[in-house]
Scaffold this motif. Structure first.
Motif, PDB file in Angstrom:
ATOM      1  N   GLY A 108      -2.335   5.547  -1.407  1.00  0.00           N
ATOM      2  CA  GLY A 108      -1.057   5.170  -2.950  1.00  0.00           C
ATOM      3  C   GLY A 108      -1.152   3.789  -2.454  1.00  0.00           C
ATOM      4  O   GLY A 108      -1.507   2.589  -1.467  1.00  0.00           O
ATOM      5  N   ALA A 113       5.692   3.496  -3.856  1.00  0.00           N
ATOM      6  CA  ALA A 113       4.952   4.732  -3.954  1.00  0.00           C
ATOM      7  C   ALA A 113       5.021   6.032  -3.551  1.00  0.00           C
ATOM      8  O   ALA A 113       4.999   7.240  -3.613  1.00  0.00           O
ATOM      9  CB  ALA A 113       3.422   4.587  -4.155  1.00  0.00           C
ATOM     10  N   PHE A 114       5.135   5.614  -1.875  1.00  0.00           N
ATOM     11  CA  PHE A 114       4.309   6.689  -1.282  1.00  0.00           C
ATOM     12  C   PHE A 114       6.323   6.665  -0.647  1.00  0.00           C
ATOM     13  O   PHE A 114       6.210   8.289  -1.007  1.00  0.00           O
ATOM     14  CB  PHE A 114       4.138   6.595  -0.053  1.00  0.00           C
ATOM     15  CG  PHE A 114       4.679   5.308   1.358  1.00  0.00           C
ATOM     16  CD1 PHE A 114       2.953   4.548   1.206  1.00  0.00           C
ATOM     17  CD2 PHE A 114       5.605   5.018   2.049  1.00  0.00           C
ATOM     18  CE1 PHE A 114       3.238   3.299   2.559  1.00  0.00           C
ATOM     19  CE2 PHE A 114       5.625   4.566   2.706  1.00  0.00           C
ATOM     20  CZ  PHE A 114       4.783   3.433   2.755  1.00  0.00           C
ATOM     21  N   VAL A 118       3.537   9.493  -3.851  1.00  0.00           N
ATOM     22  CA  VAL A 118       2.774   8.625  -4.455  1.00  0.00           C
ATOM     23  C   VAL A 118       1.831   9.507  -6.038  1.00  0.00           C
ATOM     24  O   VAL A 118       1.445   9.039  -6.565  1.00  0.00           O
ATOM     25  CB  VAL A 118       1.325   9.167  -3.610  1.00  0.00           C
ATOM     26  CG1 VAL A 118      -0.001   8.055  -4.228  1.00  0.00           C
ATOM     27  CG2 VAL A 118       1.511   7.834  -2.897  1.00  0.00           C
TER      28      VAL A 118
ATOM     29  N   THR B 166      -3.457  -1.018  -9.034  1.00  0.00           N
ATOM     30  CA  THR B 166      -2.969  -0.009 -10.120  1.00  0.00           C
ATOM     31  C   THR B 166      -4.088   0.167 -11.110  1.00  0.00           C
ATOM     32  O   THR B 166      -4.588   0.391 -12.114  1.00  0.00           O
ATOM     33  CB  THR B 166      -1.560   0.666  -9.666  1.00  0.00           C
ATOM     34  OG1 THR B 166      -0.697   0.077  -9.783  1.00  0.00           O
ATOM     35  CG2 THR B 166      -1.246   1.756  -9.050  1.00  0.00           C
TER      36      THR B 166
END
Lengths: 213, 233
Positions: A108, A113-114, A118, B166
């Motif tokens: 991730g 996110a984790f 994720v 991202t």
């Protein structure tokens, strides 16, 4: 073990000696509370924890060399090292270093996110949300307010946050005091506030996986 | 730097002293003083281009160097940039009138899904200071936005910025589309942003990764010089 959040931010967490554990968790200081809680709750005596200073997140280019150095320092003393960092702004360099060193790391983009999971985090695709965790709520001034100069130059606030629309607090623990402090952080940044109780998310399952090897 | 300068009357300084003082004021983010200095130099008959390069760009170069060396941090750079922007606002219309040298044209924007524009705004300002015409198309830009802008603006250079792990892969989407449209060789593609590195720049097919605004300017100048040499040859 009593943890000092200021020390976790600027110094990290030293490895207690002597060590009997077989597996070393090499983590970000921002995750120390959660990892130790999981170790205690599950009785994982074979896991030991050391943390690098959490503030490295404000200079992500320093994370990879710091992790690499720590792996090399500790690798002879453990059967296995697990790097409890996600990419954390290293642009793939941490992943490449871990592969080179033969150690695993969290998947991730970052810890938000984790904690949320994720997959779930990617689905949300919230580019206009500013995230905090329990640790970051407690260390908001050290991590956000002062490094961005907002204590000295409040007029810079729009330069940083004009395109954000809300602050999302991903809560690892159900703590009304932290909820209130996170709400205050949102108000200081001029953002809407949202709280999600995530617990430990993917962190729990990743450590469970490593604890069973 | 500024504390001992409270009583300085800018108009009483000679040109060299004034330029030095303006560079110090820019370093300290003192926008009004920088604007006043610009107006004084113009009144003394300085060409707008000389005010820009000597006082403003000269000062901002010191800021960029100290940022790179860890002496200055983001808030101080933003304040200095704000001061330079104030001076630039006075000079820009005059530069257009007086025909300052033109280095080339650049379109710059932050990629889709990313709302962070501090870096690209600094690059925009430094590129303009170096004589480039820049169209800053803002944040959260799609491949169609980029391609439409470079065509319409007749750009030489496409700059893409990202702050997030991202969002940075989207740069490759844009470059791949340029290739698919047969446009890739028509533009120099420069990429930058905190999580990027040279390896990533190479992997996605950019011409160069630029670590900071000063590097972006130098890299852009080099590519434009090469282009001119090719045309001349």
């Amino acid at each position: 073990m009593d943890l000092d959040d200021t020390k976790l931010t600027h110094e990290g967490l030293k490895l207690p000696a002597p060590q009997k554990a077989r597996v070393l968790l090499l983590a970000c200081g921002a995750l120390a509370h959660e990892i130790l809680a999981l170790i205690r709750a599950n009785g994982w005596d074979h896991l030991s924890l050391t943390c690098l200073p959490a503030i490295l997140h404000n200079t992500p280019e320093k994370i990879t060399p710091a992790v690499e150095q720590a792996v090399l320092r500790h690798r002879d003393d453990f059967d296995q090292i697990f790097v409890v960092y996600a990419d954390c702004g290293t642009g793939g360099l941490l992943q490449a270093a871990c592969e080179r060193l033969g150690v695993e790391m969290m998947p991730g983009p970052h810890c938000y996110a984790f904690f949320e999971g994720v997959d779930s985090f990617a689905e949300h695709g919230e580019g206009t949300a500013f995230y905090l965790t329990d640790f970051l709520v407690k260390q908001f001034d050290s991590f956000v307010w002062k490094p961005l100069g907002l204590d000295r130059y409040p007029e810079l606030l729009p330069s940083y946050f004009r395109y954000y629309d809300r602050l999302v607090y991903l809560a690892q623990t159900d703590d009304p005091d932290l909820d209130s402090r996170a709400r205050d952080c949102a108000a200081r940044l001029g953002l809407e506030y949202e709280r999600r109780l995530t617990g430990y998310g993917d962190l729990g399952s990743a450590l469970t996986d490593h604890s069973s090897r | 730097m500024a504390d001992e300068d409270d009583d300085i009357i800018l108009s009483e300084l000679d040109d060299d002293e004034l330029v030095q003082q303006m560079q110090d004021d820019l370093y300290d983010g003192m926008k009004e003083e920088v604007e006043e200095g610009v107006n004084i130099l113009l009144e003394r008959g300085w060409a707008p281009y000389d005010v820009l390069t000597t006082a403003l760009v000269g000062g901002m170069t010191v800021v960029g160097r100290d940022f790179r060396d860890g002496i200055l941090f983001v808030p101080e750079v933003l304040l200095a940039a704000g001061a330079m922007k104030g001076g630039m606002a006075i000079l820009k219309p005059l530069l257009a009138e007086t025909g300052a040298p033109r280095m080339g044209k650049m379109v710059i924007g932050t990629v889709k899904g990313d709302i962070h524009d501090i870096g690209q705004n600094l690059v925009t300002m430094m590129m303009e200071g170096a004589g480039f015409e820049v169209l800053n198309i803002g944040i959260n830009r799609s491949v169609d936005d980029y391609i439409a802008a470079i065509k319409e603006f007749d750009a030489d250079i496409l700059g893409m910025s990202a702050l997030l792990t991202t969002t940075m892969p989207y740069m490759k989407v844009v470059i791949d589309q340029l290739k698919a449209d047969g446009l890739r060789d028509d533009y120099v593609v420069l990429v930058g942003g905190a999580p990027l590195n040279e390896e990533f720049g190479r992997a996605i097919g950019a011409d160069a990764y630029c670590r900071d605004a000063a590097v972006a300017v130098e890299t852009a100048k080099e590519f434009m010089a090469r282009k001119h040499n090719q045309v001349a040859g």
